[in-house]
Design a protein around this motif. Sequence first.
Motif, PDB file in Angstrom:
ATOM      1  N   THR A 280      29.788 -36.663  32.552  1.00 24.60           N
ATOM      2  CA  THR A 280      30.047 -37.998  32.009  1.00 24.60           C
ATOM      3  C   THR A 280      30.503 -37.983  30.557  1.00 24.60           C
ATOM      4  O   THR A 280      31.445 -38.708  30.191  1.00 24.60           O
ATOM      5  N   MET A 281      29.873 -37.195  29.697  1.00 23.51           N
ATOM      6  CA  MET A 281      30.250 -37.229  28.283  1.00 23.51           C
ATOM      7  C   MET A 281      31.686 -36.740  28.085  1.00 23.51           C
ATOM      8  O   MET A 281      32.462 -37.347  27.336  1.00 23.51           O
ATOM      9  N   LYS A 282      32.054 -35.665  28.737  1.00 21.97           N
ATOM     10  CA  LYS A 282      33.405 -35.139  28.593  1.00 21.97           C
ATOM     11  C   LYS A 282      34.429 -36.107  29.190  1.00 21.97           C
ATOM     12  O   LYS A 282      35.508 -36.303  28.627  1.00 21.97           O
TER      13      LYS A 282
ATOM     14  N   GLN B   5      23.700 -44.702  32.349  1.00 20.93           N
ATOM     15  CA  GLN B   5      23.729 -44.456  30.898  1.00 20.93           C
ATOM     16  C   GLN B   5      25.069 -43.907  30.411  1.00 20.93           C
ATOM     17  O   GLN B   5      25.118 -43.069  29.505  1.00 20.93           O
ATOM     18  N   ALA B   6      26.145 -44.379  31.001  1.00 19.27           N
ATOM     19  CA  ALA B   6      27.470 -43.937  30.552  1.00 19.27           C
ATOM     20  C   ALA B   6      27.702 -44.325  29.092  1.00 19.27           C
ATOM     21  O   ALA B   6      28.336 -43.573  28.334  1.00 19.27           O
TER      22      ALA B   6
ATOM     23  N   ARG C 131      25.510 -44.417  26.764  1.00 19.70           N
ATOM     24  CA  ARG C 131      24.808 -43.446  25.912  1.00 19.70           C
ATOM     25  C   ARG C 131      25.625 -42.173  25.751  1.00 19.70           C
ATOM     26  O   ARG C 131      25.634 -41.563  24.681  1.00 19.70           O
ATOM     27  N   ARG C 132      26.290 -41.761  26.801  1.00 21.22           N
ATOM     28  CA  ARG C 132      27.129 -40.553  26.714  1.00 21.22           C
ATOM     29  C   ARG C 132      28.285 -40.775  25.733  1.00 21.22           C
ATOM     30  O   ARG C 132      28.703 -39.844  25.038  1.00 21.22           O
TER      31      ARG C 132
ATOM     32  N   ASP D 200      26.804 -40.299  22.389  1.00 23.50           N
ATOM     33  CA  ASP D 200      26.544 -38.878  22.135  1.00 23.50           C
ATOM     34  C   ASP D 200      27.728 -38.184  21.478  1.00 23.50           C
ATOM     35  O   ASP D 200      27.561 -37.165  20.782  1.00 23.50           O
TER      36      ASP D 200
END
Length: 227
Positions: free
Chosen positions: A13-15, A45-46, A48-49, A52
Amino acid sequence: MTLPSWTDEKYGTMKRAALWLVSVVGEGNVFTKEDIKDAFPGVSQADRRVRDLRDYGWRIDTHREDLSLGQHEQRFVAQGTPVWEPGRATKSGTAITQTQRRDVLAKDGHLCRSCGIAPGEVYAGTFETAQLDIARRMVKQPGGGAKVELLAECNRCRVGGRGHSIDLEEFMSAVARLGSLQQSMLAGWVAQDKREFGAVERLWAEYRTLPEESRAKVQEFLAPRNS
């Protein structure tokens, strides 16, 4: 170099969020939590990513940093580390913990270190209330080197102070050049961590905020008194 697709789930998700910001949102543009939900349906929690990414040098502003943004808006200001590339997901900084936040606020007297306003206090001439957050300040150390130190700042001062740094050795040298009376006065202010500004100083500070046309009127008013 062609960017990978932000819809490719193998990246996590973060990438994927980083690729979405670059490919879909674009630097300088605004997005909302609803936009994130629409882009990543069913992903927990997309948002939040997305946050991040700040730990990897990505600049994503909220209304705290950019007063033109709404409560639920964010602006993708600048890309940081391309975290989707192998071996590149190295954090550029460390997230501030709640314990650190409480300690900094307590040590700073729960006041903005730049303007002295308290949380919930109304800015002069407005209906806007201050919010305190933790800012990072780059401090050049005596004898060389530099380190990031934490301080409390209000939402207004954080915007104006971003990127500000201080040379501590240069500051100490300037203090040493003061006369003994001035050093004694400064020492008193430092000991109390407080200074009361006189009427003339407050008027000078307010004069500095006036538009040119109004400044000219003040200059005209004071001219006969300065002759």
